[in-house]
Design a protein around this motif. Sequence first.
Motif, PDB file in Angstrom:
ATOM      1  N   GLU A 192      -9.521  -2.777  -3.641  1.00 51.51           N
ATOM      2  CA  GLU A 192      -9.997  -3.948  -2.911  1.00 51.51           C
ATOM      3  C   GLU A 192     -10.946  -4.790  -3.774  1.00 51.51           C
ATOM      4  O   GLU A 192     -10.945  -6.019  -3.701  1.00 51.51           O
ATOM      5  CB  GLU A 192     -10.700  -3.516  -1.622  1.00 51.51           C
ATOM      6  CG  GLU A 192      -9.740  -3.011  -0.557  1.00 51.51           C
ATOM      7  CD  GLU A 192     -10.302  -3.141   0.848  1.00 51.51           C
ATOM      8  OE1 GLU A 192     -11.433  -3.657   0.981  1.00 51.51           O
ATOM      9  OE2 GLU A 192      -9.604  -2.754   1.792  1.00 51.51           O
ATOM     10  N   ALA A 193     -11.766  -4.107  -4.601  1.00 53.27           N
ATOM     11  CA  ALA A 193     -12.692  -4.842  -5.467  1.00 53.27           C
ATOM     12  C   ALA A 193     -11.953  -5.754  -6.437  1.00 53.27           C
ATOM     13  O   ALA A 193     -12.458  -6.810  -6.836  1.00 53.27           O
ATOM     14  CB  ALA A 193     -13.568  -3.864  -6.241  1.00 53.27           C
ATOM     15  N   LYS A 194     -10.745  -5.353  -6.812  1.00 50.93           N
ATOM     16  CA  LYS A 194      -9.951  -6.134  -7.769  1.00 50.93           C
ATOM     17  C   LYS A 194      -9.038  -7.151  -7.099  1.00 50.93           C
ATOM     18  O   LYS A 194      -8.582  -8.095  -7.750  1.00 50.93           O
ATOM     19  CB  LYS A 194      -9.095  -5.196  -8.623  1.00 50.93           C
ATOM     20  CG  LYS A 194      -9.899  -4.292  -9.551  1.00 50.93           C
ATOM     21  CD  LYS A 194      -8.984  -3.315 -10.263  1.00 50.93           C
ATOM     22  CE  LYS A 194      -9.762  -2.384 -11.172  1.00 50.93           C
ATOM     23  NZ  LYS A 194      -8.884  -1.341 -11.775  1.00 50.93           N
ATOM     24  N   ASN A 195      -8.751  -6.969  -5.803  1.00 53.36           N
ATOM     25  CA  ASN A 195      -7.713  -7.789  -5.176  1.00 53.36           C
ATOM     26  C   ASN A 195      -8.141  -8.551  -3.926  1.00 53.36           C
ATOM     27  O   ASN A 195      -7.480  -9.506  -3.535  1.00 53.36           O
ATOM     28  CB  ASN A 195      -6.503  -6.910  -4.830  1.00 53.36           C
ATOM     29  CG  ASN A 195      -5.829  -6.332  -6.071  1.00 53.36           C
ATOM     30  OD1 ASN A 195      -5.066  -7.013  -6.739  1.00 53.36           O
ATOM     31  ND2 ASN A 195      -6.135  -5.079  -6.373  1.00 53.36           N
ATOM     32  N   LYS A 196      -9.238  -8.128  -3.284  1.00 53.04           N
ATOM     33  CA  LYS A 196      -9.700  -8.851  -2.103  1.00 53.04           C
ATOM     34  C   LYS A 196     -10.348 -10.154  -2.539  1.00 53.04           C
ATOM     35  O   LYS A 196     -11.207 -10.173  -3.424  1.00 53.04           O
ATOM     36  CB  LYS A 196     -10.691  -7.999  -1.315  1.00 53.04           C
ATOM     37  CG  LYS A 196     -11.168  -8.646  -0.021  1.00 53.04           C
ATOM     38  CD  LYS A 196     -12.141  -7.728   0.718  1.00 53.04           C
ATOM     39  CE  LYS A 196     -12.658  -8.380   1.986  1.00 53.04           C
ATOM     40  NZ  LYS A 196     -13.603  -7.481   2.709  1.00 53.04           N
ATOM     41  N   VAL A 599     -13.136 -12.565  -6.769  1.00 51.57           N
ATOM     42  CA  VAL A 599     -13.017 -11.133  -6.469  1.00 51.57           C
ATOM     43  C   VAL A 599     -14.321 -10.431  -6.832  1.00 51.57           C
ATOM     44  O   VAL A 599     -15.057 -10.858  -7.719  1.00 51.57           O
ATOM     45  CB  VAL A 599     -11.837 -10.476  -7.223  1.00 51.57           C
ATOM     46  CG1 VAL A 599     -10.512 -11.051  -6.773  1.00 51.57           C
ATOM     47  CG2 VAL A 599     -12.009 -10.611  -8.728  1.00 51.57           C
ATOM     48  N   PHE A 600     -14.598  -9.338  -6.148  1.00 54.31           N
ATOM     49  CA  PHE A 600     -15.844  -8.592  -6.343  1.00 54.31           C
ATOM     50  C   PHE A 600     -15.948  -8.031  -7.763  1.00 54.31           C
ATOM     51  O   PHE A 600     -17.029  -7.990  -8.352  1.00 54.31           O
ATOM     52  CB  PHE A 600     -15.906  -7.449  -5.323  1.00 54.31           C
ATOM     53  CG  PHE A 600     -17.171  -6.651  -5.381  1.00 54.31           C
ATOM     54  CD1 PHE A 600     -18.331  -7.127  -4.793  1.00 54.31           C
ATOM     55  CD2 PHE A 600     -17.225  -5.427  -6.031  1.00 54.31           C
ATOM     56  CE1 PHE A 600     -19.516  -6.403  -4.843  1.00 54.31           C
ATOM     57  CE2 PHE A 600     -18.392  -4.695  -6.092  1.00 54.31           C
ATOM     58  CZ  PHE A 600     -19.548  -5.185  -5.487  1.00 54.31           C
ATOM     59  N   ALA A 601     -14.803  -7.620  -8.326  1.00 53.50           N
ATOM     60  CA  ALA A 601     -14.799  -6.979  -9.647  1.00 53.50           C
ATOM     61  C   ALA A 601     -15.048  -7.960 -10.786  1.00 53.50           C
ATOM     62  O   ALA A 601     -15.329  -7.542 -11.903  1.00 53.50           O
ATOM     63  CB  ALA A 601     -13.474  -6.250  -9.876  1.00 53.50           C
ATOM     64  N   PRO A 647      -5.893  -8.051   0.503  1.00 56.56           N
ATOM     65  CA  PRO A 647      -4.646  -7.812  -0.235  1.00 56.56           C
ATOM     66  C   PRO A 647      -3.683  -6.971   0.592  1.00 56.56           C
ATOM     67  O   PRO A 647      -4.059  -6.415   1.634  1.00 56.56           O
ATOM     68  CB  PRO A 647      -5.124  -7.029  -1.464  1.00 56.56           C
ATOM     69  CG  PRO A 647      -6.320  -6.280  -0.972  1.00 56.56           C
ATOM     70  CD  PRO A 647      -6.995  -7.188   0.023  1.00 56.56           C
ATOM     71  N   ALA A 648      -2.456  -6.888   0.116  1.00 51.29           N
ATOM     72  CA  ALA A 648      -1.484  -6.006   0.751  1.00 51.29           C
ATOM     73  C   ALA A 648      -1.986  -4.567   0.681  1.00 51.29           C
ATOM     74  O   ALA A 648      -2.801  -4.214  -0.176  1.00 51.29           O
ATOM     75  CB  ALA A 648      -0.138  -6.133   0.042  1.00 51.29           C
ATOM     76  N   ALA A 649      -1.542  -3.756   1.578  1.00 52.03           N
ATOM     77  CA  ALA A 649      -1.972  -2.350   1.609  1.00 52.03           C
ATOM     78  C   ALA A 649      -1.660  -1.674   0.278  1.00 52.03           C
ATOM     79  O   ALA A 649      -0.649  -1.979  -0.374  1.00 52.03           O
ATOM     80  CB  ALA A 649      -1.278  -1.622   2.753  1.00 52.03           C
ATOM     81  N   LEU A 650      -2.537  -0.788  -0.128  1.00 47.96           N
ATOM     82  CA  LEU A 650      -2.345  -0.047  -1.379  1.00 47.96           C
ATOM     83  C   LEU A 650      -1.089   0.798  -1.280  1.00 47.96           C
ATOM     84  O   LEU A 650      -1.007   1.727  -0.462  1.00 47.96           O
ATOM     85  CB  LEU A 650      -3.569   0.830  -1.657  1.00 47.96           C
ATOM     86  CG  LEU A 650      -3.528   1.715  -2.899  1.00 47.96           C
ATOM     87  CD1 LEU A 650      -3.304   0.883  -4.157  1.00 47.96           C
ATOM     88  CD2 LEU A 650      -4.828   2.507  -3.027  1.00 47.96           C
ATOM     89  N   ALA A 651      -0.097   0.478  -2.119  1.00 47.23           N
ATOM     90  CA  ALA A 651       1.209   1.137  -2.011  1.00 47.23           C
ATOM     91  C   ALA A 651       1.239   2.497  -2.690  1.00 47.23           C
ATOM     92  O   ALA A 651       1.951   3.400  -2.254  1.00 47.23           O
ATOM     93  CB  ALA A 651       2.292   0.222  -2.600  1.00 47.23           C
ATOM     94  N   ASN A 652       0.515   2.645  -3.771  1.00 43.00           N
ATOM     95  CA  ASN A 652       0.599   3.889  -4.547  1.00 43.00           C
ATOM     96  C   ASN A 652      -0.825   4.388  -4.850  1.00 43.00           C
ATOM     97  O   ASN A 652      -1.397   4.074  -5.890  1.00 43.00           O
ATOM     98  CB  ASN A 652       1.374   3.637  -5.846  1.00 43.00           C
ATOM     99  CG  ASN A 652       1.777   4.934  -6.533  1.00 43.00           C
ATOM    100  OD1 ASN A 652       1.114   5.958  -6.381  1.00 43.00           O
ATOM    101  ND2 ASN A 652       2.858   4.875  -7.291  1.00 43.00           N
TER     102      ASN A 652
END
Length: 690
Positions: A192-196, A599-601, A647-652
């Motif tokens: 989320e830190a990289k994609n929100k 993004v937070f990151a 972001p979309a749900a973490l797939a992996n």
Amino acid sequence: MGMILVIVIAVALLAFIAGEVIHFGGSLLRGDANTIGVVAGEKIPYADFNKKVEQNTDQYRQQYGANLSPQITSYIQENTWNQLLSQAILKKELDRLSLVVGTAETQDMISGKNPDQQIIQAFGDPQTGQVDRVKLNNVLNNIKAAKEGDPMKSQWNAFVAQMIESKKAQKYVSLVTNGLYVNSLEAQDDYEAKNKLVNFKYVALAYASIPDSKVTITDGDYSDFYNEHKASFKTDQELRNIEYVTFNGAASKADSAAVKAQVEKMLPDFKASTNDSLYVQVNSETKTPLVYQKKGALEPAVDSVMFSAAKGFVYGPYLSNGSYKLAKLVDSRVGPDSVKASHILINPATEGGVEKALAKADSLKKLIVAGKSFADLATIYSIDKQSAEKGGDLGTFGRGTMVPVFDEAVFNGTKGEYKIVTSQFGVHLIKIVDQKGSSKVAKIAIVDKPLIPSKETQSAAYNKAQAFLASVSGGNFDAEVKKEKLQLTPANDVSGITASLPGLESARDLVRWAFKAESGDVSDQVFTSGDQYVVAHLTTIKPEGTLPLEVVKPQIEAAVRNKVKAKQLLEKIQSASASSIDQLGQKVGAPVVPVQNIVFANPVIPGVGAEYSLVGSIFGSQPNKLSKGVEGQNGVYAYVVESFVKPAALANTVREKQQIGQNLTQRASGQLLNALKDKANVKDYRAKFL
């Protein structure tokens, strides 16, 4: 009288010893004359350090073949210190944990299916990247057959011992890194830190909007800032702040004219010379071999005229790379661009001298002419094992790739011809396999005289430095610098092993003085660095550990001033009593700036820079709510979050955990060593020796 003399001498000796203690910061109490460092209570002898420095220096010369500048010497010394430090620190841990490498494991590292990386480097085939088992087995058989005391056996045992120690260290790091774990929540947070994303508007009141002259900093302001950031003022070694002035002793215009005149006097004899190679050896500062070179390989000034000039033409004098030079066209011809060649290299030392090595090369040549295979003889007789394994084949190469005498032989010979030449590597029997391409090449003889300052120029600069030194003391150093309109150069956080300073390539003598002097002292002599004469002033001593407020005050002044400004600006935002970001902007006289997709990151605000506190605060806020003032790097901010874009749900999750884990593992070994270093209570006395 005898008794009085004894007392006087005793008092003088005591004063001398006390003076040395004071001048070297208590050096007699900090390590002995043979100890360069202490790690966890164990001494590192200077002799061990020096021996390792010599080994690393030899390796550097073999690899790069370059003269060592003060910076390179300092680099080698620093690397050597870190090596010994790491070994000593890790040895403590390895012994404590009783980590070992067994006999079977050692054997597997040497000749097993997955040999150690050091074995691969030493016995690997560059083409395949795999270990050459034949070469390795030959060495192992030779080691096995060698008698005790044989240098080859000793070298091999040292190599294996080093490999074992490296393996132990790998085991220790693995023990630590195998205990590192990344859970699913950490993976989700990182994702989320990289994609929100967040979209927001902000108002900024820059610190620069308040003139520095309008701000008064109190002792309390300094103390508050210091206590808040105390951990950042910790140093792991003693440091010095120095400032200095330099007096230039470089060659003057008169010196330049004098050197140019010397070179001009050589011109008639150089033109008339019939043995240009000998003339260069006798008269030139740089003994450059005479070789054919293609266009573009010469210095630009010479390159532009020589390929259209007549034989015997002399160009110059011209100034290049700090020397006045004359260049003479000895010859020009059309020659090949590249050559394919093979050689058999013979070692004169093992043959009983150069004459016998030449005789052997001649005998081998006769055998080849008579029908023997060049490749077979190269495999048997050549000491260049890398090419010998390929029948002596050196591949195809261009001019300047080989040493000059070798180049001359293969590029001036003809295809299929055999040549015998002697170089610094030994005697070569060369076969010219093929020649490709053709272009005009020129053989240029160059004589040079370096542009160096005269004694008069150096004396004048030195006398100016001495006069300045005589006029200053610690209290009036800066005032005298301004009075004489000199350029003052600061050098902050200088360590005891620093080799060079800004504008000074060689500064060891100056640094040694600084680590014996007291704060405020002016150097007791004029230091020399190249063509510069230096007078220095020690402004600050920074002892090992947490630096006191008095020492760090100058470096934190700007940050403290911004803190004071921040209070004023936060008060301005608070007193505005606005209900919306647009209303706040109007009241404080600042524009409302919209920002998209942060993004937070990566907390970088376009056109502003990194603002960690601001972005951190934003990601912890609710949308559509005017914030309070936030103190940032460049100013004070207020903002309104317009929306978050999830972001979309973490797939992996597994892959995300693996990526974080890999980054964690890569950082772990360095952080582990730093942690052990802190625990080991390292004492560094290098400043006394280097």
